[in-house]
Design an enzyme around this catalytic site. Structure first.
Site, mmCIF file in Angstrom:
data_model
loop_
_atom_site.group_PDB
_atom_site.id
_atom_site.type_symbol
_atom_site.label_atom_id
_atom_site.label_comp_id
_atom_site.label_asym_id
_atom_site.label_seq_id
_atom_site.Cartn_x
_atom_site.Cartn_y
_atom_site.Cartn_z
ATOM 1 N N HIS B 214 0.806 -1.216 0.000
ATOM 2 C CA HIS B 214 0.000 0.000 0.000
ATOM 3 C C HIS B 214 0.840 1.268 0.000
ATOM 4 O O HIS B 214 0.570 2.207 -0.730
ATOM 5 C CB HIS B 214 -1.030 0.041 1.105
ATOM 6 C CG HIS B 214 -2.108 1.019 0.744
ATOM 7 N ND1 HIS B 214 -3.030 0.756 -0.235
ATOM 8 C CD2 HIS B 214 -2.338 2.279 1.122
ATOM 9 C CE1 HIS B 214 -3.792 1.793 -0.421
ATOM 10 N NE2 HIS B 214 -3.409 2.734 0.386
ATOM 11 N N TYR B 218 1.650 5.392 -2.200
ATOM 12 C CA TYR B 218 1.875 6.762 -1.722
ATOM 13 C C TYR B 218 3.237 7.273 -2.140
ATOM 14 O O TYR B 218 3.425 8.474 -2.354
ATOM 15 C CB TYR B 218 1.657 6.829 -0.206
ATOM 16 C CG TYR B 218 0.187 6.738 0.092
ATOM 17 C CD1 TYR B 218 -0.614 7.879 -0.002
ATOM 18 C CD2 TYR B 218 -0.417 5.530 0.348
ATOM 19 C CE1 TYR B 218 -1.979 7.789 0.191
ATOM 20 C CE2 TYR B 218 -1.780 5.435 0.550
ATOM 21 C CZ TYR B 218 -2.554 6.572 0.472
ATOM 22 O OH TYR B 218 -3.894 6.494 0.648
ATOM 23 N N HIS B 365 -9.905 0.876 -10.070
ATOM 24 C CA HIS B 365 -9.543 1.813 -9.005
ATOM 25 C C HIS B 365 -8.087 2.236 -9.107
ATOM 26 O O HIS B 365 -7.764 3.421 -9.139
ATOM 27 C CB HIS B 365 -9.808 1.179 -7.635
ATOM 28 C CG HIS B 365 -9.071 1.840 -6.520
ATOM 29 N ND1 HIS B 365 -9.447 3.070 -6.012
ATOM 30 C CD2 HIS B 365 -7.961 1.488 -5.827
ATOM 31 C CE1 HIS B 365 -8.602 3.426 -5.057
ATOM 32 N NE2 HIS B 365 -7.690 2.488 -4.926
ATOM 33 N N PHE B 366 -7.167 1.264 -9.180
ATOM 34 C CA PHE B 366 -5.767 1.710 -9.101
ATOM 35 C C PHE B 366 -5.263 2.307 -10.409
ATOM 36 O O PHE B 366 -4.334 3.102 -10.409
ATOM 37 C CB PHE B 366 -4.841 0.638 -8.494
ATOM 38 C CG PHE B 366 -4.608 -0.609 -9.293
ATOM 39 C CD1 PHE B 366 -3.797 -0.597 -10.406
ATOM 40 C CD2 PHE B 366 -5.158 -1.819 -8.883
ATOM 41 C CE1 PHE B 366 -3.560 -1.747 -11.117
ATOM 42 C CE2 PHE B 366 -4.925 -2.978 -9.590
ATOM 43 C CZ PHE B 366 -4.121 -2.943 -10.716
ATOM 44 N N HIS B 367 -5.915 1.950 -11.534
ATOM 45 C CA HIS B 367 -5.522 2.636 -12.762
ATOM 46 C C HIS B 367 -6.000 4.092 -12.755
ATOM 47 O O HIS B 367 -5.323 4.970 -13.272
ATOM 48 C CB HIS B 367 -6.072 1.909 -13.988
ATOM 49 C CG HIS B 367 -5.199 0.775 -14.433
ATOM 50 N ND1 HIS B 367 -5.239 -0.462 -13.851
ATOM 51 C CD2 HIS B 367 -4.229 0.695 -15.387
ATOM 52 C CE1 HIS B 367 -4.347 -1.254 -14.432
ATOM 53 N NE2 HIS B 367 -3.714 -0.577 -15.371
ATOM 54 N N ARG B 428 -10.795 -10.123 -12.118
ATOM 55 C CA ARG B 428 -9.586 -9.545 -12.717
ATOM 56 C C ARG B 428 -8.585 -10.658 -12.997
ATOM 57 O O ARG B 428 -8.791 -11.798 -12.609
ATOM 58 C CB ARG B 428 -8.991 -8.501 -11.774
ATOM 59 C CG ARG B 428 -8.470 -9.092 -10.476
ATOM 60 C CD ARG B 428 -8.057 -8.029 -9.472
ATOM 61 N NE ARG B 428 -6.746 -7.496 -9.742
ATOM 62 C CZ ARG B 428 -5.891 -7.112 -8.789
ATOM 63 N NH1 ARG B 428 -6.217 -7.201 -7.507
ATOM 64 N NH2 ARG B 428 -4.713 -6.608 -9.093
ATOM 65 N N ARG B 429 -7.527 -10.314 -13.676
ATOM 66 C CA ARG B 429 -6.426 -11.240 -13.971
ATOM 67 C C ARG B 429 -6.884 -12.447 -14.773
ATOM 68 O O ARG B 429 -6.477 -13.567 -14.529
ATOM 69 C CB ARG B 429 -5.769 -11.713 -12.677
ATOM 70 C CG ARG B 429 -5.062 -10.601 -11.960
ATOM 71 C CD ARG B 429 -4.498 -11.049 -10.649
ATOM 72 N NE ARG B 429 -3.513 -10.085 -10.178
ATOM 73 C CZ ARG B 429 -3.117 -9.987 -8.925
ATOM 74 N NH1 ARG B 429 -3.608 -10.785 -8.020
ATOM 75 N NH2 ARG B 429 -2.233 -9.097 -8.579
#
Lengths: 273, 542
Positions: B214, B218, B365-367, B428-429
């Site tokens: 995580h 950041y 979300h993370f893209h 996913r994946r």
């Protein structure tokens, strides 16, 4: 702002921030390790210590555990690291010698001539070992196989498993999509039937009926596959750990079982059958 | 740039070179599993995903953070950097490590995805490459911390410039969080990959990876936040609303972004539910610095808008200079940060997570957060730095704006449908989906839309590389040196808590012990959880 701009020997902010963080931590501990586990369903009668142990992830002495299941395990074989290690110690050449007694029915190269007798060539060694052990311990109906298996030692079983695991599977390992057959079978294999609680066959046995960790199905004898699914369906055969095959087969119709057996036995066509 | 221009330029070009390769890979992956294409061999798909993920997790953002860190160090401290040879060694280590890891992936020997969760096991050279690159970044961390210390010794009462303060926070954060993946590779995976151990503990490996997983996000985000605080207000002709708020936000990121990683393991059985709750609470705290940042940046932009004559409750927004790349990029970034942040709050909830876990929602979300909000700020930083690094003005301002527009539109086209099909249940994946199945057919149109979005991103990426290349060729001109935004009330002196790291670093250590101590220590006595590894390389498979 002016007071902030004066240099001070000690900065009270450290104490405030660290205090707030520590307070948050303690609050989260109380809620997460005491209140929530006690408030959860099934926590009646749980004492404080057991609640904490449950939140930590430790089994504890007086936690309420469901009553011990009556009866016996489905198999004496468990997939522990130790079992895997012993499987690796199987001696294929010793197994080939023992297999002289098997060849009459299962064929010299592990391909049987009778549709009701399974092919063993190229089958996963783990699957062969488990079935042999289950015959020996009576977990799988030993009516036919018991007499052959009972005199064998555990090392003999491991050797046999290694031997058949190494014999080439004539159907090969390449992915083929040509075979099929019925869309019903294809759908059951790829998608299952969620409304009936049937998981896709492929999720354990692989999209093409071969995958590590589950018995290989491709090129298996059609009548044998069909019979085994029927036996799982009516509960006669019960050596599937966790009942996964019984749960699936119980929901299948006899027609679907026949289509699946036809599908797996014919991918891809070996030409000889 | 105080003699650091070549160093900064090398980092940025290396980063953008990997970017130029990995972006088309991503678009290709989306194409081949959409209804527009036949199914392909899954092996090839996972090989491409591993290359894309490895590049964008370990190589591209790392090089950007390092290069930008050097630029900030030289400009904000106002004196030439020392230890340039060490910086080049660090650069070389990252490049060699990345090349080693990516070559192994390209050879099909490590289709383990960038998370390489055991018991999946690829070639040892993949892990070794990542380890070498991580060790390379530790040299950068040392240089950043050393420069701040040296500057503080020379200026004991002056505030550390905000940009450098934040860069040091990023370096400390990365130093502490990279230990997790470093330990996983060095003590669990490599011994197994070289055959010295027969089993590997997937639970322990996943906990160690979550230590990194995580906070690494950041670490990627911090250059974008630095740009918000120290470059954006000036680019919009305004001033930073509060310098101290920036420091508080960065310190909160340092403290709270690390001891929260178990929220990636909500469905993992080896972690007790109490610890999952504990990490959820602290994950909630990490929202605070982002909200502080959004508040401060909006206030700074409002100051700029009103100085430019904007009136009324919203008139100041229209008065902002949206034609400037930095302002435009920041606006897009804020929109994507808001949307991605909202989906992130859903992910961190123990209960809601169970409905979106392992679906395309997570990928969306993370893209959106990283590929959208963060990477577009990397573009803005590059556009801001390029004239200072090359001594030539930026080529084709219109194309720059088109590039930022297409990147944002493309990223939204990619990620919003992913969120949607994720809620519809798409895992996913996966290398392929059977859209001929009536149960999945309705997802096909959205997957097609997102695949088209992927090619908009390829176009935008090509435009970006083209503009940077063209900007090396233009006529030289007098370029104003890089300056950082002034605060409305620039701090003359700061309390120790906002101008030092020692005690905060100790707090991070204490929180890590409290939140990760038991979940890691339990593996010493639980036992029996190690399993033989599962080799996934093409040739190891039976």
């Amino acid at each position: 702002m002016t007071d902030v701009d004066q240099p001070r020997p000690r900065d009270p902010r450290f104490a405030i921030w660290i205090g707030v963080t520590a307070g948050l931590f303690v609050l989260a501990l109380v809620v997460g390790f005491i209140w929530l586990p006690l408030a959860q369903r099934g926590a009646d009668g749980l004492d404080l210590w057991s609640a904490i142990c449950r939140a930590v992830g430790l089994p504890s002495g007086n936690a309420r555990v469901s009553a011990p299941v009556a009866g016996q395990p489905a198999s004496q074989v468990a997939w522990t690291t130790e079992t895997r290690r012993r499987l690796a110690q199987g001696d294929a050449s010793a197994g080939a010698a023992i297999a002289q007694a098997c060849n009459n029915c299962h064929g010299v190269v592990g391909i049987s001539a009778d549709a009701i007798i399974p092919n063993l060539a190229g089958q996963s060694a783990a699957a062969i070992y488990k079935q042999l052990d289950d015959y020996k311990s009576g977990k799988r109906d030993p009516a036919v196989m018991g007499v052959y298996v009972s005199p064998l030692s555990d090392q003999n079983l491991l050797d046999l498993a290694a031997h058949y695991g190494l014999l080439p599977n004539p159907t090969g390992d390449t992915l083929s999509t040509q075979s099929s057959t019925s869309t019903v079978a294809r759908r059951l294999i790829d998608v299952g039937a969620p409304l009936r609680g049937i998981a896709p066959c492929a999720s354990c046995h692989g999209p093409a009926g071969v995958t590590p960790g589950a018995p290989g199905l491709r090129g298996q004898q059609r009548a044998y596959l069909e019979l085994q699914m029927q036996l799982f369906k009516d509960g006669t055969r019960r050596n599937d750990i966790s009942e996964q095959m019984r749960s699936v087969a119980r929901q299948l119709t006899s027609e679907e079982i026949a289509m699946l057996a036809a599908h797996y036995s014919s991918i891809p066509d070996t030409g000889g059958r | 740039m105080q003699g650091s221009s070549r160093l900064v330029l090398a980092h940025f070009w290396a980063a953008f070179a990997t970017f130029a390769v990995a972006i088309p890979l991503g678009a290709w992956q989306m194409l081949v599993r959409s209804p527009l294409h036949q199914w392909i061999a899954p092996e090839l798909y996972y090989r491409a995903v591993t290359a894309h993920g490895t590049t964008f997790a370990y190589v591209f953002p790392t090089l950007i953070a390092m290069g930008f860190g050097y630029a900030v160090c030289a400009v904000s401290l106002g004196r030439p950097m020392r230890g340039l040879s060490l910086a080049w060694i660090s650069f070389a280590l990252v490049i060699v490590g990345a090349a080693m890891a990516l070559a192994t992936v390209a050879a099909g020997k490590a289709n383990v995805l960038y998370t390489f969760y055991p018991p999946l096991l690829g070639s040892p050279y993949y892990y070794l490459g990542i380890l070498v690159a991580v060790v390379g970044t530790w040299v950068w961390i040392g240089l950043m911390v050393w420069h701040v210390r040296r500057w503080k010794i020379d200026h004991p009462v002056l505030p550390i410039p905000l940009a450098m303060f934040a860069t040091a926070v990023g370096a400390l954060l990365w130093g502490w969080t990279s230990l997790g993946v470093g330990a996983e590779i060095a003590f669990l995976i490599l011994p197994n990959a070289f055959g010295w151990t027969s089993t590997i503990d997937p639970g322990l490996a996943r906990v160690l990876f979550s230590w990194t997983l995580h906070a690494i996000v950041y670490f990627w985000l911090i250059p974008a936040y630095i740009a918000f605080y120290v470059l954006l207000p000036q680019a919009a002709d305004g001033r930073l609303y509060s310098d101290k708020m920036g420091r508080i936000a960065f310190l909160l990121l340092l403290i709270f972004s690390m001891p929260i990683g178990l929220h990636h393991l909500f469905v993992d059985p080896q972690i007790g539910a109490g610890f999952k709750f504990l990490h959820t609470v602290f994950t909630g705290m990490v929202v605070v610095p982002t909200l502080l940042t959004i508040f401060t940046i909006c206030a700074s932009l409002e100051i700029a808008g009103r100085l430019r004559g904007g009136r009324g409750p919203f008139g100041w927004i229209a008065a902002l200079p949206w034609d400037r790349p930095f302002v435009l990029a920041s606006g897009f970034s804020m929109v994507m940060l808001g949307l991605g942040g909202a989906s992130g709050i859903i992910n961190m909830s123990y209960v809601l997570n169970s409905t979106v876990h392992n679906t395309q929602w997570v990928t969306g979300h993370f893209h959106l957060i990283y590929g959208g909000a963060v990477v577009i700020m990397y573009f803005a930083i590059a556009y801001e730095l390029w004239p200072r690094l090359t001594g030539r003005p930026l080529a084709a301002p219109k194309l720059v704006r088109l590039q930022l527009w297409t990147w944002s539109v493309g990223m939204l086209l990619v990620t919003l449908p992913w969120h949607l099909v994720g809620v519809m249940g798409q895992p996913r994946r996966m290398a392929y989906y059977d859209f001929s199945n009536p149960a999945l057919a309705s997802q096909g149109v959205w997957v097609t839309v997102s695949a088209i979005g992927g090619f908009v991103l390829v176009f935008s990426a090509a435009l970006f590389i083209g503009v940077l290349l063209a900007s090396h060729r233009g006529p030289t001109a007098a370029i104003s040196p890089l300056k950082f935004s002034l605060a409305v009330n620039p701090p003359r002196r700061l309390p120790k808590s906002l101008n030092s790291f020692g005690i905060w670093a100790a707090l991070v250590l204490a929180l890590t012990l409290a939140n990760y101590g038991y979940p890691l220590a339990q593996f010493a006595f639980l036992g029996k959880s190690a399993v033989p590894a599962f080799p996934v390389s093409q040739n190891d498979r039976r």
